[in-house]
Design a protein around this motif. Sequence first.
Motif, mmCIF file in Angstrom:
data_model
loop_
_atom_site.group_PDB
_atom_site.id
_atom_site.type_symbol
_atom_site.label_atom_id
_atom_site.label_comp_id
_atom_site.label_asym_id
_atom_site.label_seq_id
_atom_site.Cartn_x
_atom_site.Cartn_y
_atom_site.Cartn_z
ATOM 1 N N ASN A 6 -3.049 -11.634 -13.348
ATOM 2 C CA ASN A 6 -3.549 -11.781 -11.572
ATOM 3 C C ASN A 6 -3.723 -10.669 -10.635
ATOM 4 N N ASP A 7 -2.270 -10.689 -10.615
ATOM 5 C CA ASP A 7 -1.376 -9.499 -9.569
ATOM 6 C C ASP A 7 -2.215 -8.526 -9.020
ATOM 7 N N MET A 8 -2.596 -8.096 -10.207
ATOM 8 C CA MET A 8 -3.738 -6.652 -10.939
ATOM 9 C C MET A 8 -4.555 -7.170 -9.617
ATOM 10 N N LEU A 9 -4.813 -7.857 -9.969
ATOM 11 C CA LEU A 9 -6.717 -8.829 -9.895
ATOM 12 C C LEU A 9 -6.741 -8.690 -8.214
ATOM 13 N N LEU A 10 -5.783 -9.390 -7.872
ATOM 14 C CA LEU A 10 -5.682 -9.147 -6.130
ATOM 15 C C LEU A 10 -5.516 -8.532 -5.564
ATOM 16 N N GLY A 11 -4.558 -6.978 -6.474
ATOM 17 C CA GLY A 11 -4.705 -5.956 -5.531
ATOM 18 C C GLY A 11 -5.733 -5.527 -5.791
ATOM 19 N N VAL A 12 -7.082 -5.210 -6.758
ATOM 20 C CA VAL A 12 -8.363 -4.862 -6.691
ATOM 21 C C VAL A 12 -8.733 -5.214 -6.160
ATOM 22 N N TRP A 30 3.708 7.868 -3.016
ATOM 23 C CA TRP A 30 3.572 7.734 -4.301
ATOM 24 C C TRP A 30 3.655 9.398 -4.712
ATOM 25 N N GLY A 31 3.797 10.164 -4.197
ATOM 26 C CA GLY A 31 4.901 11.485 -4.051
ATOM 27 C C GLY A 31 3.068 12.344 -5.099
ATOM 28 N N ALA A 32 2.185 12.071 -4.488
ATOM 29 C CA ALA A 32 0.740 13.096 -5.197
ATOM 30 C C ALA A 32 0.407 14.291 -4.726
ATOM 31 N N ARG A 33 0.194 15.041 -5.278
ATOM 32 C CA ARG A 33 -0.107 16.984 -5.097
ATOM 33 C C ARG A 33 -1.097 16.263 -4.051
ATOM 34 N N ALA A 34 -0.644 17.496 -3.233
ATOM 35 C CA ALA A 34 -2.153 18.283 -1.883
ATOM 36 C C ALA A 34 -3.125 18.150 -3.092
ATOM 37 N N PRO A 35 -5.014 17.268 -2.374
ATOM 38 C CA PRO A 35 -5.805 18.376 -2.995
ATOM 39 C C PRO A 35 -5.882 19.795 -2.688
ATOM 40 N N ARG A 36 -7.206 20.286 -4.282
ATOM 41 C CA ARG A 36 -6.924 21.712 -3.853
ATOM 42 C C ARG A 36 -8.100 21.851 -3.285
ATOM 43 N N GLY A 37 -8.769 21.710 -2.488
ATOM 44 C CA GLY A 37 -9.807 21.840 -2.107
ATOM 45 C C GLY A 37 -10.265 20.974 -0.505
ATOM 46 N N ALA A 38 -11.482 20.288 -0.059
ATOM 47 C CA ALA A 38 -11.876 19.857 0.692
ATOM 48 C C ALA A 38 -12.602 18.464 -0.499
ATOM 49 N N MET A 68 0.927 -0.610 -0.102
ATOM 50 C CA MET A 68 -0.472 0.350 0.117
ATOM 51 C C MET A 68 0.808 0.901 -0.146
ATOM 52 N N LEU A 69 0.475 2.142 -1.105
ATOM 53 C CA LEU A 69 1.327 3.400 -0.973
ATOM 54 C C LEU A 69 0.576 4.167 -0.499
ATOM 55 N N MET A 82 -5.988 3.045 -6.591
ATOM 56 C CA MET A 82 -5.542 3.063 -8.022
ATOM 57 C C MET A 82 -4.414 1.694 -7.488
ATOM 58 N N VAL A 83 -4.337 0.403 -8.775
ATOM 59 C CA VAL A 83 -3.819 -0.345 -8.468
ATOM 60 C C VAL A 83 -3.382 -1.081 -9.591
ATOM 61 N N CYS A 84 -1.902 -0.902 -10.113
ATOM 62 C CA CYS A 84 -1.171 -1.623 -10.860
ATOM 63 C C CYS A 84 -0.835 -2.783 -10.890
ATOM 64 N N PRO A 85 -0.031 -3.873 -11.770
ATOM 65 C CA PRO A 85 0.385 -4.568 -12.069
ATOM 66 C C PRO A 85 1.394 -5.603 -11.615
ATOM 67 N N HIS A 86 1.987 -4.738 -10.153
ATOM 68 C CA HIS A 86 2.442 -5.577 -9.122
ATOM 69 C C HIS A 86 1.632 -6.055 -7.865
ATOM 70 N N ARG A 87 0.906 -5.082 -8.191
ATOM 71 C CA ARG A 87 -0.588 -5.823 -6.830
ATOM 72 C C ARG A 87 -0.136 -4.850 -5.450
ATOM 73 N N THR A 88 0.472 -2.961 -6.003
ATOM 74 C CA THR A 88 0.439 -2.253 -5.345
ATOM 75 C C THR A 88 -0.819 -1.195 -5.130
ATOM 76 N N VAL A 89 -1.397 -0.946 -3.997
ATOM 77 C CA VAL A 89 -2.113 -0.012 -3.836
ATOM 78 C C VAL A 89 -1.360 1.125 -3.989
ATOM 79 N N PHE A 90 -2.503 2.385 -4.706
ATOM 80 C CA PHE A 90 -2.158 3.562 -4.193
ATOM 81 C C PHE A 90 -2.859 4.393 -3.525
ATOM 82 N N GLN A 91 -2.956 4.560 -2.867
ATOM 83 C CA GLN A 91 -3.886 5.550 -1.939
ATOM 84 C C GLN A 91 -4.598 6.845 -2.789
#
Length: 172
Positions: free
Chosen positions: A117-123, A9-17, A3-4, A72-81
């Motif tokens: 399959n690792d992406m489906l597992l990540g989903v 993952w270097g996300a930008r801050a949201p612009r609002g609430a 879980m990132l 968001m989920v990539c092919p490496h079973r990594t889940v991005f917040q």
Amino acid sequence: MTMLNRRDWGARAPRGAYTTLTRTRGVKVHYTGDHVDPGLVNDHARCVAVIKGIQNYHMDNNGWIDIGYSMMVCPHRTVFQGRGPGHLPAANGAGLNSDHYAVLGLVGTSGLTRPPNDMLLGVLDAIDYLREHGGAGQEIKGHRDGYSTDCPGEPLYAWVRAGAPRPPSGTR
Ligand SMILES: [Zn+2]
Ligand SMILES: [Zn+2]
């Protein structure tokens, strides 16, 4: 599962609430609707770059306060917040966001189109997380359910329609 969080993952801050969301009927599954470089299967750094590009597009072109997806989920079973649990997503279509969280599988219309399959597992990991932390209900649907779009593409939608079965791990 990895879980990132947004800092990872270097996300930008949201612009609002964010708008608070305490429970949903479930989750809707999405794809990028664009070409996805199949080379990212062997280079996770490219996954991070693609996710950052999607956030930029949603904020700078769509004018949204943040990336539209909950996770968001990539092919490496990594889940991005993305917006995360407890927050209204923006990806399901107007009027359709409060009923379902939005989870992106990093496949597209060309290039990488079939979810490994690792992406489906990540989903499934992301869905479990949204159930545990965000009151997500049992429904697993596709973006096209209730909205006119090809999203999440045939291979991912076929999996959703089959009841999102858990594939064996460690295989592609
Ligand atoms: Zn979608
Ligand atoms: Zn990756």
